[in-house]
Design a protein around this motif. Structure first.
Motif, PDB file in Angstrom:
ATOM      1  N   SER A 120       0.834  -1.202   0.000  1.00 14.76           N
ATOM      2  CA  SER A 120       0.000   0.000   0.000  1.00 14.76           C
ATOM      3  C   SER A 120       0.872   1.256   0.000  1.00 14.76           C
ATOM      4  N   LEU A 121       1.909   1.250   0.846  1.00 14.76           N
ATOM      5  CA  LEU A 121       2.802   2.409   0.915  1.00 14.76           C
ATOM      6  C   LEU A 121       3.558   2.603  -0.399  1.00 14.76           C
ATOM      7  N   ASN A 122       3.960   1.531  -1.039  1.00 15.64           N
ATOM      8  CA  ASN A 122       4.640   1.638  -2.342  1.00 15.64           C
ATOM      9  C   ASN A 122       3.715   2.267  -3.381  1.00 15.64           C
ATOM     10  N   LYS A 123       2.430   1.880  -3.329  1.00 11.89           N
ATOM     11  CA  LYS A 123       1.466   2.482  -4.261  1.00 11.89           C
ATOM     12  C   LYS A 123       1.341   3.972  -3.980  1.00 11.89           C
ATOM     13  N   LYS A 124       1.313   4.359  -2.702  1.00 16.72           N
ATOM     14  CA  LYS A 124       1.221   5.782  -2.338  1.00 16.72           C
ATOM     15  C   LYS A 124       2.466   6.540  -2.788  1.00 16.72           C
ATOM     16  N   ILE A 125       3.622   5.870  -2.678  1.00 15.91           N
ATOM     17  CA  ILE A 125       4.872   6.507  -3.128  1.00 15.91           C
ATOM     18  C   ILE A 125       4.797   6.776  -4.623  1.00 15.91           C
ATOM     19  N   ILE A 126       4.280   5.807  -5.374  1.00 15.67           N
ATOM     20  CA  ILE A 126       4.160   5.981  -6.825  1.00 15.67           C
ATOM     21  C   ILE A 126       3.207   7.140  -7.135  1.00 15.67           C
ATOM     22  N   ASN A 128       2.546   9.661  -5.150  1.00 13.04           N
ATOM     23  CA  ASN A 128       3.243  10.898  -4.751  1.00 13.04           C
ATOM     24  C   ASN A 128       4.284  11.300  -5.788  1.00 13.04           C
ATOM     25  N   GLU A 129       5.018  10.308  -6.317  1.00 17.11           N
ATOM     26  CA  GLU A 129       6.015  10.628  -7.339  1.00 17.11           C
ATOM     27  C   GLU A 129       5.337  11.216  -8.576  1.00 17.11           C
ATOM     28  N   GLN A 130       4.195  10.619  -8.937  1.00 20.15           N
ATOM     29  CA  GLN A 130       3.451  11.148 -10.086  1.00 20.15           C
ATOM     30  C   GLN A 130       2.928  12.554  -9.775  1.00 20.15           C
ATOM     31  N   SER A 131       2.483  12.763  -8.533  1.00 20.74           N
ATOM     32  CA  SER A 131       2.011  14.095  -8.120  1.00 20.74           C
ATOM     33  C   SER A 131       3.161  15.093  -8.161  1.00 20.74           C
ATOM     34  N   ASP A 132       4.351  14.673  -7.692  1.00 13.80           N
ATOM     35  CA  ASP A 132       5.521  15.556  -7.731  1.00 13.80           C
ATOM     36  C   ASP A 132       5.853  15.948  -9.166  1.00 13.80           C
ATOM     37  N   LYS A 133       5.753  14.993 -10.092  1.00 15.79           N
ATOM     38  CA  LYS A 133       6.034  15.300 -11.500  1.00 15.79           C
ATOM     39  C   LYS A 133       5.002  16.288 -12.048  1.00 15.79           C
TER      40      LYS A 133
END
Length: 163
Positions: A120-126, A128-133
């Motif tokens: 679940s946390l890995n999905k959130k990281i992905i 967040n990374e997409q949000s950062d981009k």
């Protein structure tokens, strides 16, 4: 217990025996005695002497078995004395093993929960990374638009000045 009649043959003669023992056991004993008599058969010995010699051989076998029994009993006495303690240790080991199995099951369950949480946390990281981009793109677009606004204001001021 009731006595039963068993007919056996010993050294060629038939005997009827009264016994409470198993018939097969009595026949095996009769065969054993016949074998012992056959071992000492000789033309040089009278029948009585053959029977005495066979009896001595049977007594010797019995004596040897008794001695072996005593030795085995002595050799196993330490084990027999320790047996209750060994049984207790075995029971404790089984109980401890059961506790360990239960703990392993709990840890396995916790591990599965942690794996799910990690996923679940890995999905959130992905995300967040997409949000950062996306934020980075929007900042770049904002900066471009701010420059365009400044450029348009400057152009607007020039056009005002020329009017």
């Amino acid at each position: 217990m009731s006595e039963k009649k068993v007919q056996v043959e010993i050294d060629g003669a038939t005997y009827t025996l009264l016994t409470d023992e198993n018939e097969e056991q009595i026949r095996d004993i009769a065969d054993y005695v016949s074998g012992k008599i056959a071992e000492v058969k000789s033309n040089k010995l009278s029948y009585d002497r053959e029977l005495v010699l066979a009896s001595v051989n049977i007594a010797n076998d019995l004596y040897n078995v008794g001695n072996r029994y005593k030795r085995l009993k002595e050799e196993s006495s330490e084990a027999m004395e320790k047996f209750p303690g060994l049984v207790e240790n075995y029971k404790k080991s089984v109980a401890h093993n059961d506790e360990l199995i239960e703990k392993i099951d709990q840890l396995f369950e916790e591990n599965n929960e942690l794996k799910a949480e990690n996923e679940s946390l890995n999905k959130k990281i992905i995300v967040n990374e997409q949000s950062d981009k996306t934020i980075e793109k929007l900042r770049a677009e904002l900066e471009r638009l701010q420059k365009e606004v400044v450029s348009l204001k400057s152009e607007n001021d020039q056009l005002k000045g020329s009017i």
